[in-house]
Design a protein around this motif. Structure first.
Motif, PDB file in Angstrom:
ATOM      1  N   LYS A 151       0.852  -1.182   0.000  1.00 37.83           N
ATOM      2  CA  LYS A 151       0.000   0.000   0.000  1.00 37.83           C
ATOM      3  C   LYS A 151       0.887   1.230   0.000  1.00 37.83           C
ATOM      4  O   LYS A 151       1.910   1.269   0.696  1.00 37.83           O
ATOM      5  CB  LYS A 151      -0.900   0.011   1.228  1.00 37.83           C
ATOM      6  CG  LYS A 151      -1.869  -1.134   1.277  1.00 37.83           C
ATOM      7  CD  LYS A 151      -2.655  -1.106   2.549  1.00 37.83           C
ATOM      8  CE  LYS A 151      -3.502  -2.358   2.677  1.00 37.83           C
ATOM      9  NZ  LYS A 151      -4.158  -2.426   3.966  1.00 37.83           N
ATOM     10  N   VAL A 152       0.501   2.227  -0.780  1.00 35.10           N
ATOM     11  CA  VAL A 152       1.255   3.473  -0.839  1.00 35.10           C
ATOM     12  C   VAL A 152       0.312   4.656  -0.736  1.00 35.10           C
ATOM     13  O   VAL A 152      -0.868   4.560  -1.068  1.00 35.10           O
ATOM     14  CB  VAL A 152       2.082   3.593  -2.136  1.00 35.10           C
ATOM     15  CG1 VAL A 152       3.169   2.567  -2.207  1.00 35.10           C
ATOM     16  CG2 VAL A 152       1.205   3.522  -3.353  1.00 35.10           C
ATOM     17  N   VAL A 153       0.873   5.774  -0.277  1.00 34.67           N
ATOM     18  CA  VAL A 153       0.172   7.043  -0.240  1.00 34.67           C
ATOM     19  C   VAL A 153       0.969   7.989  -1.117  1.00 34.67           C
ATOM     20  O   VAL A 153       2.202   8.014  -1.064  1.00 34.67           O
ATOM     21  CB  VAL A 153       0.109   7.589   1.210  1.00 34.67           C
ATOM     22  CG1 VAL A 153      -0.532   8.951   1.238  1.00 34.67           C
ATOM     23  CG2 VAL A 153      -0.635   6.631   2.099  1.00 34.67           C
ATOM     24  N   VAL A 154       0.289   8.772  -1.966  1.00 35.70           N
ATOM     25  CA  VAL A 154       0.966   9.694  -2.856  1.00 35.70           C
ATOM     26  C   VAL A 154       0.952  11.091  -2.248  1.00 35.70           C
ATOM     27  O   VAL A 154      -0.099  11.610  -1.882  1.00 35.70           O
ATOM     28  CB  VAL A 154       0.292   9.707  -4.252  1.00 35.70           C
ATOM     29  CG1 VAL A 154       0.974  10.692  -5.167  1.00 35.70           C
ATOM     30  CG2 VAL A 154       0.313   8.319  -4.852  1.00 35.70           C
ATOM     31  N   CYS A 155       2.131  11.688  -2.147  1.00 36.11           N
ATOM     32  CA  CYS A 155       2.267  13.042  -1.607  1.00 36.11           C
ATOM     33  C   CYS A 155       1.737  14.023  -2.644  1.00 36.11           C
ATOM     34  O   CYS A 155       2.116  13.971  -3.816  1.00 36.11           O
ATOM     35  CB  CYS A 155       3.730  13.343  -1.306  1.00 36.11           C
ATOM     36  SG  CYS A 155       4.024  15.016  -0.728  1.00 36.11           S
ATOM     37  N   GLU A 156       0.862  14.917  -2.222  1.00 33.88           N
ATOM     38  CA  GLU A 156       0.266  15.884  -3.148  1.00 33.88           C
ATOM     39  C   GLU A 156       1.237  16.981  -3.547  1.00 33.88           C
ATOM     40  O   GLU A 156       1.069  17.623  -4.566  1.00 33.88           O
ATOM     41  CB  GLU A 156      -0.997  16.482  -2.530  1.00 33.88           C
ATOM     42  CG  GLU A 156      -2.103  15.473  -2.370  1.00 33.88           C
ATOM     43  CD  GLU A 156      -3.349  16.059  -1.745  1.00 33.88           C
ATOM     44  OE1 GLU A 156      -3.459  17.294  -1.662  1.00 33.88           O
ATOM     45  OE2 GLU A 156      -4.206  15.278  -1.328  1.00 33.88           O
TER      46      GLU A 156
END
Length: 191
Positions: free
Chosen positions: A58-63
């Motif tokens: 799982k990854v989160v993308v930095c805005e």
């Protein structure tokens, strides 16, 4: 609960799905919940495995910088806290948000893993439309072409030599000074 038959008591296992309990001689062990299932209930979906996403990344993308931050194995950390930690780390650069594009003039193709080609002569990364040296104005290929043109390309020299002959001696046999008779054509002209 064991399985097998009277002759082979250790052979096979019963499916641990409560609705099935079928004796299976080639059972499947779920790598999520560690239970044994038959071929019908071996997938996460069919036996409703509570740990079906244990191997998922799982990854989160930095805005800010479009960088992906992996969250696998960090169950206790909050997503917002992870993003704040990333921004404070110094790796978050808003200039990185711009995706690389093809350097060829008027080409706006975004370079990705699957559509990027590196020129073997000038090492320039271009899109697939401009992968040939003639398509992206390759500096090393252009320099090599000017050297060849200075000497005269072999094809041009060959055509110039053919034109200077004006068709003389094309069909004559060696050792004979006379031209061939008009009734038997000795050469064929291509147009």
């Amino acid at each position: 609960m064991g399985g097998g038959t009277e002759a082979f008591p250790d052979l096979g296992r019963h499916c641990q799905n409560p609705d099935c309990n079928q004796l299976d001689f080639l059972p499947f062990k779920c790598d999520g919940c560690q239970k044994v299932f038959c071929v019908e209930h071996r997938s996460y979906k069919t036996h409703e495995c509570p740990k079906s996403d244990h191997n998922s990344r799982k990854v989160v993308v930095c805005e800010t910088c479009s960088m992906s931050i992996e969250t696998t194995g960090r169950d206790g950390e909050d997503v917002k806290a992870m993003l704040e930690k990333h921004e404070k780390s110094g790796n978050c650069d808003p200039k990185k948000k711009k995706k690389p594009t093809c350097p060829v003039r008027r080409c706006r193709e975004i370079l990705t893993f699957s559509n990027t080609s590196t020129c073997k002569t000038c090492q320039l990364k271009v899109c697939l439309k401009h992968r040939f040296p003639a398509d992206h104005v390759c500096k090393k290929a252009a320099a090599a072409a000017t050297v060849v043109e200075g000497k005269g390309r072999w094809n041009d020299r060959f055509l110039a030599a053919m034109a200077s002959r004006n068709g003389k001696d094309c069909g004559s046999k060696s050792g004979h000074g006379s031209a061939s008779t008009p009734s038997t054509p000795s050469s064929v002209k291509a147009y």
